[in-house]
Motif scaffolding. Sequence first.
Motif, mmCIF file in Angstrom:
data_model
loop_
_atom_site.group_PDB
_atom_site.id
_atom_site.type_symbol
_atom_site.label_atom_id
_atom_site.label_comp_id
_atom_site.label_asym_id
_atom_site.label_seq_id
_atom_site.Cartn_x
_atom_site.Cartn_y
_atom_site.Cartn_z
ATOM 1 N N ARG A 9 34.400 47.408 31.307
ATOM 2 C CA ARG A 9 33.992 47.235 32.698
ATOM 3 C C ARG A 9 32.470 47.097 32.742
ATOM 4 O O ARG A 9 31.762 47.685 31.934
ATOM 5 C CB ARG A 9 34.408 48.437 33.550
ATOM 6 C CG ARG A 9 35.891 48.761 33.471
ATOM 7 C CD ARG A 9 36.196 50.019 34.272
ATOM 8 N NE ARG A 9 37.583 50.417 34.113
ATOM 9 C CZ ARG A 9 38.108 51.514 34.676
ATOM 10 N NH1 ARG A 9 37.349 52.282 35.439
ATOM 11 N NH2 ARG A 9 39.376 51.811 34.482
ATOM 12 N N ALA A 10 31.992 46.373 33.698
ATOM 13 C CA ALA A 10 30.546 46.290 33.901
ATOM 14 C C ALA A 10 30.050 47.648 34.365
ATOM 15 O O ALA A 10 30.506 48.176 35.377
ATOM 16 C CB ALA A 10 30.218 45.201 34.924
ATOM 17 N N THR A 11 29.145 48.243 33.625
ATOM 18 C CA THR A 11 28.681 49.588 33.967
ATOM 19 C C THR A 11 27.258 49.780 33.483
ATOM 20 O O THR A 11 26.845 49.191 32.478
ATOM 21 C CB THR A 11 29.598 50.659 33.358
ATOM 22 O OG1 THR A 11 29.056 51.959 33.625
ATOM 23 C CG2 THR A 11 29.733 50.475 31.857
ATOM 24 N N PRO A 55 35.873 54.588 32.252
ATOM 25 C CA PRO A 55 34.767 54.047 33.053
ATOM 26 C C PRO A 55 33.480 53.846 32.264
ATOM 27 O O PRO A 55 32.530 53.242 32.780
ATOM 28 C CB PRO A 55 34.574 55.120 34.146
ATOM 29 C CG PRO A 55 35.846 55.892 34.172
ATOM 30 C CD PRO A 55 36.337 55.890 32.771
ATOM 31 N N GLY A 58 31.873 49.569 28.156
ATOM 32 C CA GLY A 58 31.284 48.307 28.571
ATOM 33 C C GLY A 58 31.560 47.221 27.559
ATOM 34 O O GLY A 58 32.216 47.447 26.528
#
Length: 625
Positions: A9-11, A55, A58
Amino acid sequence: MPVGGLVPRATDNAADLVVRNAKIHTADPVRPQAEAIAIRAGVITVVGDDNDVAPHIGPDTKVVDALGRRMVPGLNDAHLHVIRGGLNYVLELRWDGVPTLRQGLAMLREQAARTPKGQWVRVVGGWSAEQFAERRLPTVAELNAAAPDTPVFVLHLYQSAVLNRAALKAAGFTRDTPDPKGGQIVRGRDGEPTGMLLAAPSALILYSTLAKAPVLEGEDKKTSTRHFLRELNRFGLTSAIDAAGGFQNFPDNYSTVVELAKAGQLSLRIAYHLFPQTAGQEIDDLTRWIEMARPEDGDEWLRLNGAGENLTWAAADFENFREPRPRLADYEAEFEKAVRLLMENGWGFRLHATYDETIRRDLAVFEKLAAEGLFPAGNRWLFDHAETVSADSLDRIAALGGAMSVQNRLSFQGEAFVSRYGPGAAADAPPIRAMLERGLTVGAGTDATRVSTYNPWVALHWLITGRTVGDLVIRPPHNRVDRRTALAMFTEAGAALTGEEGVKGVLRPGFLGDLTVLSEDYFTVPEPDIAHIEALLTVVGGRIVYAAGEYEGLDEELPPVSPGWSPVAHFGGYQATPGTGLSGARQAELLGQAVAESEQHRRWRARRDLAPESASTFFDPCFSL
């Protein structure tokens, strides 16, 4: 490797490394077990399960599947001669783990054939005659036959050394060479040296003879050290406390690890000690070093931890259990000067002390300074070894705020200790449970490389089982520790001995990202197989520094071993042997589990119309009519 269900995920706080699907022993009482861990910028950010780490994954996060294996905090050897070991590693033929003398001699013969003129073949520590099926040392004749022209030096613990004819010549031993103080050159009827050197009881004759062999120069010292650190990573080590030692001068012999640290090429965290090398000059050396550096100078990779393991040579007792306990002359006056100097300048220390007689004399000096308000003055200090420390001395150590560091020297010298002092004394050598019951911090280590092997799992096996490498039980159950306690001695306690208990030794958010994934589950593997555990993945500060098995190739590439004729280039280091395997009862239990799982799988297929409702009748054409 691809992991289903964990999508990058983009983080903004993406982890550098995630290891998941593991059986994690965190050593954190708040969350003792977990399945996944995330590390960013060298520090643990998440300990939990897949949902917790998801979460933090990346596009550049490296995700490693532990495949259900056991993960523990990275091990910390609290007493390892890692700096000296690294400078010499690629020059040494290691007999660590070799099961027979016959195999050892075959390795030696092969190595002698490739060793160039002017170089030695040296077998330096990490083995004992008791580990061999033959239960004996090599003879001088065997060394002469294996290597008639190449110097061969074989060190056996700190008890003796065996040299071939060529090594005697290279070392300059003749009939006119006098015996050094505390050592003996064994001679034949003709007065000529036979090739046997004995520590009687001082090991200085062994050190000084080995020091005559050629050493590495330049970049080879860095390459040797990096390969030794990788070998330690192979067993899950992520930290070590260097105990200095004989012929390890500061700052000269420390320059290699300093240069590697500056280049970011250390794969093991090192806290080091400084050991005065010249008798009669100890106070001058300590004074000079106090002006140059302070304890805790450095960073989490390389830091000064204090003085020792000797402060003055006269106060050192020697641990050759084949010989009577040494009787030390009066040393208290100079020893007190050294301790006073350290306390006044904020330096902690560690002390080599094998026997209670020495420990009691040292404690009397500490108590005198304590009465003046000078000891311990907020400084960390500890005794190393302490095989015969008494209950009274332990009480005095606790009262003075000291700590202990124990090593598995009796894995290799247990038979000699029993022979001299009897099984009763051996049962409490050292009294580990008594130390822990007094609330003392007790770190564990190996004292490698010239005594025990550097493999920490051999030491953990000894802590838990009380057995030597020759399989003699010397410590009964009342002086053994359980697996969790033993592991804590190799992780949390080591961190406490360097004042780093708040940043390492536990897998917890905010702590350093040091961990290892093991080849076997340390907590369930049969006791005899503890010594056969290795790491499959070792991570230091989020860097994968060792990878084997399914993970091979994930670690950093090292330059090739140099020089090319090095024993390590051909044999490697520790010679791993297979474990004992499963007992018949355990095999039957696992077979029963497999049958049950097979039936469960058949029923699952039947519910989905992929197999008949009832099990097929077994049919063997050999029994058909």
